[in-house]
Design an enzyme around this catalytic site. Structure first.
Site, PDB file in Angstrom:
ATOM      1  N   HIS A  11       1.669   2.364 -10.063  1.00  0.00           N
ATOM      2  CA  HIS A  11       0.684   2.794  -9.141  1.00  0.00           C
ATOM      3  C   HIS A  11      -0.769   1.990  -9.755  1.00  0.00           C
ATOM      4  O   HIS A  11      -1.248   2.168 -10.849  1.00  0.00           O
ATOM      5  CB  HIS A  11       0.202   4.203  -9.334  1.00  0.00           C
ATOM      6  CG  HIS A  11       1.413   5.067  -8.787  1.00  0.00           C
ATOM      7  ND1 HIS A  11       1.432   5.647  -7.459  1.00  0.00           N
ATOM      8  CD2 HIS A  11       2.622   5.390  -9.248  1.00  0.00           C
ATOM      9  CE1 HIS A  11       2.626   6.311  -7.578  1.00  0.00           C
ATOM     10  NE2 HIS A  11       3.126   6.277  -8.495  1.00  0.00           N
ATOM     11  N   ASN A  58       4.843   6.710 -13.233  1.00  0.00           N
ATOM     12  CA  ASN A  58       5.474   7.952 -13.496  1.00  0.00           C
ATOM     13  C   ASN A  58       7.032   7.736 -14.084  1.00  0.00           C
ATOM     14  O   ASN A  58       7.585   6.718 -13.527  1.00  0.00           O
ATOM     15  CB  ASN A  58       5.346   8.653 -12.366  1.00  0.00           C
ATOM     16  CG  ASN A  58       3.935   9.033 -11.837  1.00  0.00           C
ATOM     17  OD1 ASN A  58       3.332   9.789 -12.571  1.00  0.00           O
ATOM     18  ND2 ASN A  58       3.564   9.305 -10.428  1.00  0.00           N
ATOM     19  N   VAL A  92      10.599   8.066  -6.522  1.00  0.00           N
ATOM     20  CA  VAL A  92      11.114   7.086  -6.136  1.00  0.00           C
ATOM     21  C   VAL A  92      11.593   6.519  -7.505  1.00  0.00           C
ATOM     22  O   VAL A  92      10.726   5.900  -8.188  1.00  0.00           O
ATOM     23  CB  VAL A  92      10.517   6.123  -5.527  1.00  0.00           C
ATOM     24  CG1 VAL A  92      11.216   4.956  -4.786  1.00  0.00           C
ATOM     25  CG2 VAL A  92       9.949   6.674  -3.898  1.00  0.00           C
ATOM     26  N   ARG A 138       1.031  -1.166  -0.137  1.00  0.00           N
ATOM     27  CA  ARG A 138       0.047  -0.047   0.110  1.00  0.00           C
ATOM     28  C   ARG A 138       0.893   1.347   0.053  1.00  0.00           C
ATOM     29  O   ARG A 138       1.653   1.356   0.785  1.00  0.00           O
ATOM     30  CB  ARG A 138      -0.919  -0.008   1.174  1.00  0.00           C
ATOM     31  CG  ARG A 138      -1.901  -1.087   1.248  1.00  0.00           C
ATOM     32  CD  ARG A 138      -3.100  -1.042   1.931  1.00  0.00           C
ATOM     33  NE  ARG A 138      -3.985  -2.093   1.935  1.00  0.00           N
ATOM     34  CZ  ARG A 138      -4.659  -2.637   1.119  1.00  0.00           C
ATOM     35  NH1 ARG A 138      -4.686  -1.850  -0.112  1.00  0.00           N
ATOM     36  NH2 ARG A 138      -5.249  -3.692   1.033  1.00  0.00           N
ATOM     37  N   ASP A 139       0.299   2.274  -0.841  1.00  0.00           N
ATOM     38  CA  ASP A 139       1.112   3.547  -0.977  1.00  0.00           C
ATOM     39  C   ASP A 139       1.065   4.209   0.463  1.00  0.00           C
ATOM     40  O   ASP A 139      -0.261   4.267   1.031  1.00  0.00           O
ATOM     41  CB  ASP A 139       0.593   4.445  -2.021  1.00  0.00           C
ATOM     42  CG  ASP A 139       1.575   5.798  -2.267  1.00  0.00           C
ATOM     43  OD1 ASP A 139       1.989   5.589  -3.597  1.00  0.00           O
ATOM     44  OD2 ASP A 139       1.570   6.417  -1.373  1.00  0.00           O
ATOM     45  N   ILE A 140       2.072   4.775   1.066  1.00  0.00           N
ATOM     46  CA  ILE A 140       1.967   5.420   2.260  1.00  0.00           C
ATOM     47  C   ILE A 140       1.155   6.679   2.367  1.00  0.00           C
ATOM     48  O   ILE A 140       0.736   7.080   3.480  1.00  0.00           O
ATOM     49  CB  ILE A 140       3.529   5.749   2.668  1.00  0.00           C
ATOM     50  CG1 ILE A 140       3.637   5.707   4.207  1.00  0.00           C
ATOM     51  CG2 ILE A 140       4.064   6.870   2.107  1.00  0.00           C
ATOM     52  CD1 ILE A 140       5.153   5.744   4.701  1.00  0.00           C
ATOM     53  N   HIS A 188       8.040   1.276 -10.547  1.00  0.00           N
ATOM     54  CA  HIS A 188       6.925   0.808 -10.012  1.00  0.00           C
ATOM     55  C   HIS A 188       5.561   1.340 -10.763  1.00  0.00           C
ATOM     56  O   HIS A 188       5.440   2.558 -11.186  1.00  0.00           O
ATOM     57  CB  HIS A 188       6.716   1.459  -8.414  1.00  0.00           C
ATOM     58  CG  HIS A 188       6.925   2.993  -8.349  1.00  0.00           C
ATOM     59  ND1 HIS A 188       8.240   3.629  -8.631  1.00  0.00           N
ATOM     60  CD2 HIS A 188       6.015   4.023  -8.381  1.00  0.00           C
ATOM     61  CE1 HIS A 188       7.910   5.069  -8.296  1.00  0.00           C
ATOM     62  NE2 HIS A 188       6.558   5.098  -8.356  1.00  0.00           N
TER      63      HIS A 188
HETATM   64  P1  AMP Z   1       6.475   8.090  -7.506  1.00  0.00           P
HETATM   65  O1  AMP Z   1       5.966   9.806  -7.067  1.00  0.00           O
HETATM   66  O2  AMP Z   1       5.762   7.758  -9.050  1.00  0.00           O
HETATM   67  O3  AMP Z   1       7.752   8.130  -7.811  1.00  0.00           O
HETATM   68  O4  AMP Z   1       5.572   7.305  -6.496  1.00  0.00           O
HETATM   69  C1  AMP Z   1       6.428   7.103  -5.280  1.00  0.00           C
HETATM   70  C2  AMP Z   1       5.266   6.703  -4.333  1.00  0.00           C
HETATM   71  O5  AMP Z   1       5.819   6.113  -3.339  1.00  0.00           O
HETATM   72  C3  AMP Z   1       4.484   7.981  -3.674  1.00  0.00           C
HETATM   73  O6  AMP Z   1       2.980   7.821  -4.172  1.00  0.00           O
HETATM   74  C4  AMP Z   1       4.751   7.675  -2.254  1.00  0.00           C
HETATM   75  O7  AMP Z   1       3.574   8.246  -1.460  1.00  0.00           O
HETATM   76  C5  AMP Z   1       5.067   6.430  -2.037  1.00  0.00           C
HETATM   77  N1  AMP Z   1       5.901   6.254  -0.914  1.00  0.00           N
HETATM   78  C6  AMP Z   1       7.113   6.627  -0.693  1.00  0.00           C
HETATM   79  N2  AMP Z   1       7.628   6.030   0.608  1.00  0.00           N
HETATM   80  C7  AMP Z   1       6.722   4.909   0.773  1.00  0.00           C
HETATM   81  C8  AMP Z   1       6.830   3.964   1.812  1.00  0.00           C
HETATM   82  N3  AMP Z   1       7.727   3.923   2.572  1.00  0.00           N
HETATM   83  N4  AMP Z   1       5.970   2.954   1.622  1.00  0.00           N
HETATM   84  C9  AMP Z   1       4.983   3.013   0.833  1.00  0.00           C
HETATM   85  N5  AMP Z   1       4.923   4.279  -0.125  1.00  0.00           N
HETATM   86  C10 AMP Z   1       5.721   5.014  -0.171  1.00  0.00           C
END
Ligand code: AMP
Length: 118
Positions: free
Chosen positions: A107, A92, A101, A34-36, A105
């Site tokens: 979403h 993204n 990140v 799950r996204d944080i 990945h």
């Molecule tokens: P992006 O902006 O496409 O690189 O997406 C990175 C996603 O990772 C964002 O939606 C963040 O909310 C999510 N995220 C960052 N750190 C964590 C974490 N520790 N656990 C879960 N999701 C995370």
């Protein structure tokens, strides 16, 4: 080397179990958690265990893992029961897209109407 874990990568640390995550599915090649900071009622990230900075480099360097991420996105949607209404899969790519990140990945977003989501 391409695909190898990166010491400074947040998602490599989640794959290694060094940082906790709410994991909803795992396979030999992927982890879904799950996204944080969820942007929809259901917001799950599907990542390959191998490290590539984005979806395009993953697809070029390890097409099998890229296919596994796509298949798992569908499996997550079914498990989360968002596949009936419809859901969104987003990759993204690059800082200008909002990527923060740099480990590939997907979403998986759903659980509400996304027709007018930007
Ligand atoms: P992006 O902006 O496409 O690189 O997406 C990175 C996603 O990772 C964002 O939606 C963040 O909310 C999510 N995220 C960052 N750190 C964590 C974490 N520790 N656990 C879960 N999701 C995370």
């Amino acid at each position: 080397m391409a695909g190898e874990p990166q010491a400074d990568c947040l998602f490599c640390k989640i794959v290694a179990g060094e940082i906790p995550a709410t994991v909803v599915r795992e396979t030999a090649t992927t982890v879904a958690f799950r996204d944080i900071a969820p942007k929809a009622p259901t917001h799950v990230l599907v990542i390959p265990r191998v490290h590539y900075p984005d979806a395009a480099s993953l697809a070029a360097g390890d097409p099998g893992a890229a296919a596994d991420v796509l298949r798992e996105a569908g499996e997550v949607a079914a498990q989360e029961k968002i596949d009936g209404h419809g859901y969104r899969v987003v990759f993204n790519t690059g800082a200008g897209s909002g990527q923060t990140v740099f480990h590939a990945h997907a979403h998986v977003l759903g659980g509400r109407d996304l027709t007018h989501m930007g």
